[in-house]
Design a protein around this motif. Sequence first.
Motif, PDB file in Angstrom:
ATOM      1  N   GLY A   4      76.607 -66.135  30.149  1.00 47.29           N
ATOM      2  CA  GLY A   4      75.947 -66.344  28.866  1.00 47.29           C
ATOM      3  C   GLY A   4      75.541 -65.060  28.178  1.00 47.29           C
ATOM      4  O   GLY A   4      74.892 -65.078  27.149  1.00 47.29           O
ATOM      5  N   VAL A   5      75.891 -63.943  28.751  1.00 53.72           N
ATOM      6  CA  VAL A   5      75.485 -62.662  28.179  1.00 53.72           C
ATOM      7  C   VAL A   5      76.710 -61.791  27.990  1.00 53.72           C
ATOM      8  O   VAL A   5      77.570 -61.722  28.856  1.00 53.72           O
ATOM      9  CB  VAL A   5      74.505 -61.929  29.124  1.00 53.72           C
ATOM     10  N   ARG A  71      63.989 -68.885  27.025  1.00 56.46           N
ATOM     11  CA  ARG A  71      65.197 -68.783  26.200  1.00 56.46           C
ATOM     12  C   ARG A  71      65.833 -67.401  26.356  1.00 56.46           C
ATOM     13  O   ARG A  71      67.048 -67.272  26.525  1.00 56.46           O
ATOM     14  CB  ARG A  71      64.839 -69.053  24.737  1.00 56.46           C
ATOM     15  N   GLN A  75      69.396 -66.553  28.195  1.00 54.53           N
ATOM     16  CA  GLN A  75      70.424 -65.841  27.439  1.00 54.53           C
ATOM     17  C   GLN A  75      70.866 -64.570  28.168  1.00 54.53           C
ATOM     18  O   GLN A  75      72.048 -64.213  28.143  1.00 54.53           O
ATOM     19  CB  GLN A  75      69.905 -65.496  26.047  1.00 54.53           C
TER      20      GLN A  75
END
Length: 137
Positions: A4-5, A71, A75
């Motif tokens: 996700g990064v 969040r 992330q």
Amino acid sequence: MVGGVQFREAESGKRYDVFHTDCAARDVVDHVTSRWGIWVLISLRSNDLRFYELRESIQGISEKMLAQTLRALVQDGLVRREVEPTTPPQVTYGLTEFGRDIGEPLKELFDRITGRLSTHGAAARDGEGQPRRTSSR
């Protein structure tokens, strides 16, 4: 893109320039060392927790700040978020492998601080729990 990064690739053989404002590593460090980021990582080190359990384990954090912190850590790929399709949905948070790697030295730091305070803290504090001021004279 990993977990996700999106990490900015450093030129071969070179390290990230952590002092540059565009450095991806700097963003992750900012999130980990934010006021609440470290507490989320320490709280999740033993087991996965639901949102309300995290909020209860970290005294003083508001729901808004916990949601923002989670969040950012999700992330960054440090925390995973699992949603069970129930009514209402049950959301559980846990550390990713990267989060465990980052969390372990934080736990060691936390353990050193609390250990030091328990053995030396009483002598360094006044009767009201405040640090004792020393004279520079």
